[in-house]
Structures are given as C-alpha cells and as structure tokens.
Design an enzyme around this catalytic site. Structure first.
Site, short mmCIF file in Angstrom:
data_model
loop_
_atom_site.label_atom_id
_atom_site.label_comp_id
_atom_site.label_asym_id
_atom_site.label_seq_id
_atom_site.Cartn_x
_atom_site.Cartn_y
_atom_site.Cartn_z
N ASP A 234 13.37 -14.36 -37.03
CA ASP A 234 14.81 -14.52 -37.25
C ASP A 234 15.33 -13.68 -38.40
O ASP A 234 14.57 -13.16 -39.19
CB ASP A 234 15.09 -15.97 -37.63
CG ASP A 234 15.09 -16.87 -36.42
OD1 ASP A 234 15.27 -16.35 -35.32
OD2 ASP A 234 14.91 -18.09 -36.61
N LYS B 189 20.48 -12.85 -35.33
CA LYS B 189 21.74 -12.13 -35.10
C LYS B 189 22.13 -11.44 -36.38
O LYS B 189 21.99 -11.99 -37.48
CB LYS B 189 22.83 -13.08 -34.62
CG LYS B 189 23.24 -14.10 -35.64
CD LYS B 189 24.44 -14.87 -35.19
CE LYS B 189 24.57 -16.08 -36.09
NZ LYS B 189 25.69 -16.90 -35.94
N GLY C 192 12.72 -21.52 -43.42
CA GLY C 192 12.61 -22.90 -43.90
C GLY C 192 11.55 -23.66 -43.15
O GLY C 192 10.43 -23.18 -42.95
N ASP C 193 11.91 -24.83 -42.67
CA ASP C 193 11.01 -25.62 -41.83
C ASP C 193 11.52 -25.53 -40.39
O ASP C 193 12.73 -25.60 -40.16
CB ASP C 193 11.01 -27.08 -42.30
CG ASP C 193 10.11 -27.90 -41.44
OD1 ASP C 193 8.92 -28.00 -41.78
OD2 ASP C 193 10.56 -28.43 -40.40
N MET D 66 24.37 -24.92 -43.02
CA MET D 66 25.27 -24.28 -42.06
C MET D 66 26.71 -24.79 -42.26
O MET D 66 27.44 -25.00 -41.30
CB MET D 66 24.83 -24.58 -40.61
CG MET D 66 23.48 -24.01 -40.30
SD MET D 66 23.00 -24.26 -38.60
CE MET D 66 22.57 -25.97 -38.61
N THR E 105 11.50 -26.35 -46.61
CA THR E 105 12.88 -26.22 -46.15
C THR E 105 13.80 -25.77 -47.31
O THR E 105 13.58 -26.14 -48.46
CB THR E 105 13.40 -27.54 -45.55
OG1 THR E 105 14.78 -27.35 -45.22
CG2 THR E 105 13.29 -28.72 -46.51
N PRO F 216 12.03 -20.88 -47.61
CA PRO F 216 13.44 -20.59 -47.82
C PRO F 216 13.77 -19.12 -48.02
O PRO F 216 14.92 -18.73 -47.89
CB PRO F 216 13.78 -21.38 -49.08
CG PRO F 216 12.49 -21.57 -49.78
CD PRO F 216 11.43 -21.63 -48.72
N1 SAH Z 1 15.16 -24.39 -40.86
C1 SAH Z 1 15.92 -23.96 -41.99
C2 SAH Z 1 17.41 -24.16 -41.79
C3 SAH Z 1 17.95 -23.37 -40.63
S1 SAH Z 1 19.67 -23.60 -40.42
C4 SAH Z 1 15.40 -24.65 -43.25
O1 SAH Z 1 14.61 -25.58 -43.16
O2 SAH Z 1 15.77 -24.22 -44.34
C5 SAH Z 1 20.31 -22.23 -41.33
C6 SAH Z 1 21.00 -22.72 -42.57
O3 SAH Z 1 20.04 -23.02 -43.56
C7 SAH Z 1 21.90 -21.71 -43.21
O4 SAH Z 1 23.19 -21.74 -42.62
C8 SAH Z 1 21.95 -22.19 -44.63
O5 SAH Z 1 22.83 -23.27 -44.79
C9 SAH Z 1 20.56 -22.72 -44.83
N2 SAH Z 1 19.65 -21.76 -45.46
C10 SAH Z 1 18.46 -21.35 -44.99
N3 SAH Z 1 17.87 -20.52 -45.88
C11 SAH Z 1 18.71 -20.42 -46.92
C12 SAH Z 1 18.67 -19.74 -48.16
N4 SAH Z 1 17.64 -18.98 -48.50
N5 SAH Z 1 19.71 -19.87 -48.99
C13 SAH Z 1 20.76 -20.65 -48.68
N6 SAH Z 1 20.85 -21.31 -47.53
C14 SAH Z 1 19.84 -21.21 -46.66
#
Ligand code: SAH
Length: 500
Positions: free
Chosen positions: A35, A57, A90-91, A171, A119, A12
């Site tokens: 990313d 982006k 995340g994952d 998101m 995640t 995360p």
């Molecule tokens: N694969 C990622 C999610 C990717 S989609 C996972 O498993 O965490 C991207 C979204 O994930 C962001 O819009 C937000 O809602 C969330 N996100 C990812 N990292 C975050 C973080 N450190 N803090 C808050 N939201 C996060």
C-alpha cells in the site's frame, strides 16, 4: 498446489517498527502486494526475484477497488506462487480491511496467516509523545473510524462523548470539524485536550495540539493533512515530557542519499538513528549472474589460487553460496589468502566464520596495488570475486606481475521506482563520485536544474570535483572523507553538535 498468503502489518511508518517475524517473511516472499503508507525501504529486504504489486492509491488517482485487491491475492496465490505477502500499514486488522481479505482467501480455499503490526493508533501517537493510557488521565482508549461505509449508521456521538477514555480517530481528517462539534454538542468538555499527528513516526511527522475548540483552526493554519491521527483526551498534555522523537537532532530533515552500489548503507542507518528521513535513490538491485560452466571451472581450480579478493559483502555471500552449491565448503579455502575491500566485506566474511587476512579501505586500483604489492609476485594467482563491472575493471587495470582471474558473481541494475519527487529534499549527500554520476544519469533536465537549489554535501575532494564537473556547486565538504564526517556536517546544518 496454491501458495500461501500472509497478511502483514508494516507498523506506522518508521521501517524499524516492523516485527522480526514480518521481516523474515518479507525476505522469503515471492510476491509482495503493498500500500501507499508502507515505507518503500521495507521492500529493499525482498529477495532478488520477488515480484512487487503496488495497490495503493496516489492522491488524484482512483484507488484500486477492494474486490480487485482480493482477486489479486487469490490469483497470485493460485499462480503457484509459494509465498504471497500482503503488506499493510499499521496493523492489518485495524481499519485495514485485512479481515475482508482474510475472508476472501478463506472462501477461495487459500491458506493464510496474519502477522500483527504496531498500529498507528497506539505506536504513531507514542512517536508524538502521547501515551494512549495513563493512570492519572485515561483508563481506556477507543479507536474510531472517521470514514464510515456509505449507507451505514452514523457514529453514536452520545456514547462517544460520554466515554472517559482517550478517543483516537483514524481516517478522520476531512471530518475533524464535525468530530469536534459533535463531541462538544453531546457533552464533552470543550477544553478537553486534543492533538492531530500527521505522518506519525516518519521524519516528516508534524503535530499540533489544542483543545476541542481550537484544534481545527490550528490544523487549518498549519495545513496539516492526511494521513493524520486525531486524538482527544488529557493524555495529550504529557507530550511536553514524552516527546522523544521530535527532539531527535535530524528530525524533519529529508535527506537524499544517491548511491552507486546496492546493499546496506551505513550512512543511511546513522541518519535514521538520528531521526532523519533518508531516501536511497536511485535504488539499485543485485542481479545474480549464473554461468554454471564458468562457475564449475573456477570451483574446480580453486586450490590453484593463492588469494581471493572480495570486492563487496554481496560478493562474499554469493561466493559462499556457489561454493556450497558446488558441494564444497570453507575448508576448500584453507591456505588461500582472503582480502576484503571495505569493512562490510570483512564483516560478511566473519559471519561465515572466515577471517580476512587483509582489509583494503577502498576499491581504488592505486590503494589495492600498494596494499598487495608485498604479496603479489611473478605468477601469483589472484581470483577477483565481485560484480561484473568491478571484477572486469580490476582485472584490466591492476596489471603487474600477478595473474588475475575475474569471477563476476552479480551485476547491479537500477530499480524501477515509484514516482520520485526531488522537491521533498533539502539536502543531498554525495558519498562518492560514482553516486554523483548515478543520480545525474536518472534525473530529467528539469530535475537537474532543480538540484541547484539544494544543499549539496560532499564526502571529500574527489566527490566535490565530480559535482563541480557537472556544473553544480558544493555547499559543504566533509573534513575527513568518512561517513561520520558527513554526519557531523549534517548535525552542524541542523544546529546540533556531534553526540559523544
Ligand atoms: N491499519 C492501519 C490503519 C489503516 S487506516 C493502522 O493500524 O495504523 C488509514 C488511516 O490510518 C489513515 O487515514 C490515518 O488516519 C491512519 N494512519 C496510518 N498511518 C499513519 C501515520 N503514519 N500517521 C498518521 N496517521 C496514520
């Protein structure tokens, strides 16, 4: 033959939440495609000749289309690159479009594998003190996207509102008002607890809590934005007890740590462990020097040396590597005195099964001379193993009766960085005079002026002098010129006492 692609979840945010397997892959990677949400600290683990491709982006820039990212992965693997890492936050399979990337690789006949990550939907909430399930409050959890593909069916709010478990929206920040309204309209109790967590697990994490009727107002008031996690359910109430991260002493402190050398920073590790967010800037990369003729000559004449002085931990690794490449090993060093400059250098020797005969605290000509005076007689041959700059400087300045030979193993080069924003930092910690010179050499004139508004902490009198010579003010100076003393200052600034 084509290479292999590994889709890796970086966790995360906090660098330490990467898995052991992911770290091993990062260290071996030939290319890393990464990313925006990936902490750049993780990239420091890569090997020297690894290529970096940024496909995230930046706000106000157009994203790179997904098809293009997939093409980059395919092309890179086909370029005969051995190992291509696709590093995602995340994952990789939780709303990361990892599945699509896997499909594209499959279609192109490129071998791939996946290293799952923590995640944000679970780990990020844990850092805000919110467990996704709990025997008393939620027996299931549901992870939902707030951002649907254009043209797809809207979410089935009747079913979502009926679920008893914890709802987690990713998101979804721009959709927050509509999420709350829809849940209430479809039957969820308006006083159901809710929270939003911004930048979870980073030191800049912010959390607001409320219920389905109040959370939107609070988010707007605090100007909480993306990336954010929206969580709906009574587990949010446990935060008062389980909120370990936001209580860490340096939490929400953004500290800039300019450095003058590459490698691991003990100070940075300590700041992170206390919950602070630290940026090492400018980044410095080790570039291995390779002069086979010189190396062979030195290796052949090793038994003539009475002492090897290692100026850094990196020098130890590169020296042992060169020794092995030459077909020799540690046994060649028997009878040669080994001197380490710095604790980390001594520790590195130990990792290779070598005990340093002496440890010199700092790379200062005066201190080295004093420490070694007893050993260096007329004609004593001493090999200086280290960076090009340091070995040349020491060979020239040490003087006296001994004979010095420089063995330059690497040089330190500035990293090409992603955009750097000095506004983010409240505190700048200078840990050496060279770190002052180094930072100022890369800052623009405007940034140098901005530096005046920051709290500049100094490790000791020499560093303070350099800071003042640059026309800047020292906010506070550490009592003892040691990293722990700087940490003590940071804790005092944060209104904390030194943990025992
Ligand atoms: N694969 C990622 C999610 C990717 S989609 C996972 O498993 O965490 C991207 C979204 O994930 C962001 O819009 C937000 O809602 C969330 N996100 C990812 N990292 C975050 C973080 N450190 N803090 C808050 N939201 C996060």
């Amino acid at each position: 033959m084509s290479g292999k692609v590994v889709l890796i979840g970086a966790g995360p945010g906090e660098a330490g939440l990467l898995t052991v397997k992911a770290l091993e892959f990062l260290r071996q990677a030939d290319v890393i495609v990464y990313d925006r949400l990936v902490d750049p600290v993780l990239l420091q683990e890569r090997k020297q000749d690894c290529d970096l491709i940024y496909v995230g982006k930046e706000p106000s820039h157009h994203p790179i289309p997904q098809a293009e990212i997939e093409q980059i992965l395919v092309n890179q693997a086909k370029l005969n690159k051995k190992l291509v890492i696709r590093l995602k936050s995340g994952d990789p399979y939780v709303f990361g479009r990892g599945g699509e990337e896997g499909e594209a690789l499959y279609a192109a006949g490129i071998p791939f594998e996946v290293v799952p990550g923590v995640t944000s939907a679970i780990g990020g909430l844990a850092y805000a003190g919110i467990p996704v399930t709990h025997r008393d409050f939620a027996s299931s959890f549901h992870v939902i996207t707030g951002h649907l593909k254009e043209g797809s069916d809207p979410l089935d709010w009747t079913s979502l509102a009926r679920l008893e478990g914890t709802l987690i929206f990713l998101m979804g920040m721009t959709q927050l008002p509509s999420i709350c309204t829809n849940l209430i309209q479809h039957g969820r109790r308006p006083d159901t607890a809710a929270a939003v967590v911004e930048w979870a697990s980073r030191s800049r994490q912010r959390t607001v809590t409320g219920d389905l009727t109040t959370i939107c107002g609070k988010v707007a008031e605090e100007k909480i934005g993306a990336p954010g996690l929206i969580v709906v359910g009574d587990v949010v109430k446990l935060r008062d007890k389980l909120n370990f991260f936001e209580r860490a002493p340096l939490f929400r402190k953004h500290i800039l740590l300019p450095r003058a050398r590459a490698g691991r920073s003990e100070l940075a590790a300590k700041i992170t462990a206390l919950g602070g967010e630290v940026t090492l800037y400018p980044g410095i990369r080790i570039e291995k020097l390779h002069d086979p003729a010189q190396m062979n000559a030195i290796m052949a004449s090793l038994p003539e040396y009475e002492e090897i002085l290692f100026t850094s931990a990196e020098a130890v690794s590169l020296f042992i590597e060169a020794l092995l490449d030459y077909g020799k090993d540690n046994r060649t060093l028997s009878g040669i005195r080994l001197t380490a400059i710095g604790k980390q250098t001594k520790e590195k020797l130990r990792e290779y099964g070598l005990a340093a005969d002496s440890l010199i605290a700092r790379r200062s000509v005066e201190i080295i001379r004093q420490a070694c005076a007893g050993n260096w007689q007329q004609g004593t041959k001493v090999l200086l193993a280290g960076s090009a700059k340091h070995t040349a400087q020491l060979a020239e300045e040490l003087g006296g009766d001994a004979e010095f030979a420089a063995l330059p193993l690497y040089r330190e080069a500035l990293e090409a960085e992603r955009p750097f924003d000095l506004n983010r930092y409240d505190i700048v910690c200078f840990s050496s005079s060279a770190s002052v010179d180094h930072l100022l050499s890369v800052l623009s004139r405007e940034e140098q002026a901005l530096l005046r508004s920051k709290k500049l902490l100094s490790i000791g009198p020499m560093t303070s002098r350099t800071i003042r010579e640059k026309g800047l003010d020292v906010y506070r100076e550490a009592e003892a010129a040691l990293p722990d003393s700087l940490i003590e200052l940071l804790l005092e600034e944060a209104g904390e006492v030194m943990p025992t």
